[in-house]
Design an enzyme around this catalytic site. Structure first.
Site, PDB file in Angstrom:
ATOM      1  CE  LYS A   1       3.370  -5.990   3.862  1.00  0.00           C
ATOM      2  NZ  LYS A   1       2.920  -4.788   4.605  1.00  0.00           N
TER       3      LYS A   1
ATOM      4  CG  ASP B   1      -0.389  -0.047   2.526  1.00  0.00           C
ATOM      5  OD1 ASP B   1       0.849  -0.199   2.610  1.00  0.00           O
ATOM      6  OD2 ASP B   1      -1.130   0.068   3.518  1.00  0.00           O
ATOM      7  CB  SER B   2       4.585   1.716  -0.130  1.00  0.00           C
ATOM      8  OG  SER B   2       4.795   0.576  -0.954  1.00  0.00           O
TER       9      SER B   2
ATOM     10  CD  GLU C   1       8.147  -0.175   7.582  1.00  0.00           C
ATOM     11  OE1 GLU C   1       7.210  -0.903   7.224  1.00  0.00           O
ATOM     12  OE2 GLU C   1       8.343   0.973   7.134  1.00  0.00           O
TER      13      GLU C   1
ATOM     14  CG  ASP D   1       0.558  -4.049   2.153  1.00  0.00           C
ATOM     15  OD1 ASP D   1       0.711  -4.907   3.048  1.00  0.00           O
ATOM     16  OD2 ASP D   1       1.402  -3.169   1.905  1.00  0.00           O
TER      17      ASP D   1
ATOM     18  CD  GLU E   1       0.670  -1.551   7.936  1.00  0.00           C
ATOM     19  OE1 GLU E   1       0.379  -0.705   8.811  1.00  0.00           O
ATOM     20  OE2 GLU E   1       1.145  -1.253   6.833  1.00  0.00           O
TER      21      GLU E   1
HETATM   22  O1  KIV Z   1       3.554  -1.075   1.648  1.00  0.00           O
HETATM   23  C1  KIV Z   1       4.705  -1.496   1.579  1.00  0.00           C
HETATM   24  O2  KIV Z   1       5.443  -1.226   0.635  1.00  0.00           O
HETATM   25  C2  KIV Z   1       5.202  -2.329   2.669  1.00  0.00           C
HETATM   26  C3  KIV Z   1       6.652  -2.697   2.642  1.00  0.00           C
HETATM   27  C4  KIV Z   1       7.506  -1.535   2.747  1.00  0.00           C
HETATM   28  C5  KIV Z   1       6.971  -3.750   3.609  1.00  0.00           C
HETATM   29  O3  KIV Z   1       4.468  -2.685   3.526  1.00  0.00           O
END
Ligand code: KIV
Length: 265
Positions: A113, A44-45, A182, A83, A115
């Site tokens: 993924k 989600d970056s 992280e 994510d 969090e």
């Molecule tokens: O969203 C993302 O890119 C991430 C990574 C940096 C682990 O969660």
């Protein structure tokens, strides 16, 4: 050979380091996966590096499905993880399973993924019960940016370290296949990696994790709004793009492009 969650688990058992990069589109997916990366993460970056938001909070499930579809089409064999964006799994178990299923069915992701630790364990278990592999994410979790008040190294104190180990163990016991860690000190990340049987993939967590993940635009030098200390730039593609575009503009203005070789007879 197609990488799966089993391949990733096996790599830790065999002492092989796991390589993981974020990816957000077809072209980059083809380029990265052709080099044998183990895991492609549609992170989600993308909120920061592709959509231009200040953080990952505004990213939607639709954004994640759209980008996962494009990455899927270019992927030559990496495990494809996506994510779950902010508030797509926190509100209810039903929401969590429904949104995870959308990423798998509509996007083509092979795992999701999330969090967080114990506070979301009921959602993690429900997603796993729906036969969807889950990767955890602990330490600096960017979706909690408003709670953390900035991007800072996490779990420096004993209490916070105890809590992180409890979260990691709860995720492992629930059945997640790996955990991203992280912004954690190297020595504490080593303890976490040694404590868990599942692979621990670090980002800003030092040298002793079972694998490493970075944001593709950071390593290529195409995203320069902010660069954390843990990033290593492997290329300066941003400068190459600027140079190429400047040359194109100049050649168009000077009438040098198109030349005879670019022209139909
Ligand atoms: O969203 C993302 O890119 C991430 C990574 C940096 C682990 O969660």
């Amino acid at each position: 050979m197609k990488k799966t969650v089993s391949t990733i688990a096996e790599m830790k058992r065999g002492g092989q380091k796991i390589s993981m990069l974020t990816c957000y589109d077809y072209t980059m997916s083809k380029l990265i996966s052709s080099q044998g990366i183990d895991i492609l993460l549609v992170g989600d970056s993308l909120g920061n590096v592709k959509l231009g938001y200040e953080n990952t909070i505004p990213v939607t499930i639709e954004d994640m499905i759209y980008h996962t579809k494009t990455v899927k089409r270019g992927n030559a064999g990496a495990l494809l993880v996506t994510d779950m964006p902010f508030m797509s799994y926190e509100i209810s178990v039903q929401d969590a399973v429904y949104n995870a299923a959308r990423l798998i069915k509509e996007g083509g992701a092979e795992a999701v993924k999330v969090e967080g630790g114990i506070e979301i364990i009921d959602k993690v278990k429900a997603i796993l019960d729906a036969k969807i592999p889950v990767m955890g994410h602990l330490g600096l979790t960017p979706q909690a940016i408003n709670k953390f008040g900035g991007f800072k190294v996490q779990a420096r104190e004993e209490g916070a370290q105890k809590k992180l180990i409890e979260d990691a163990k709860a995720l492992e016991d629930a059945g997640v296949f790996s955990i991203v860690l992280e912004a954690i000190t190297e020595s504490f990340a080593k303890t976490v990696a040694e404590t868990l049987k599942i692979p621990v993939i670090g980002i800003g967590a030092g040298r002793y994790c079972d694998g490493q993940v970075l944001v593709i635009d950071d390593i290529l030098g195409t995203f320069t709004d902010f660069t954390p200390k843990f990033v290593k730039k492997y290329a300066n593609v941003g400068e190459t793009v600027k140079e190429a575009v400047k040359n194109y503009i100049n050649e168009v203005r000077d009438g040098k492009f198109p030349s005879e070789e670019n022209t139909y007879k």
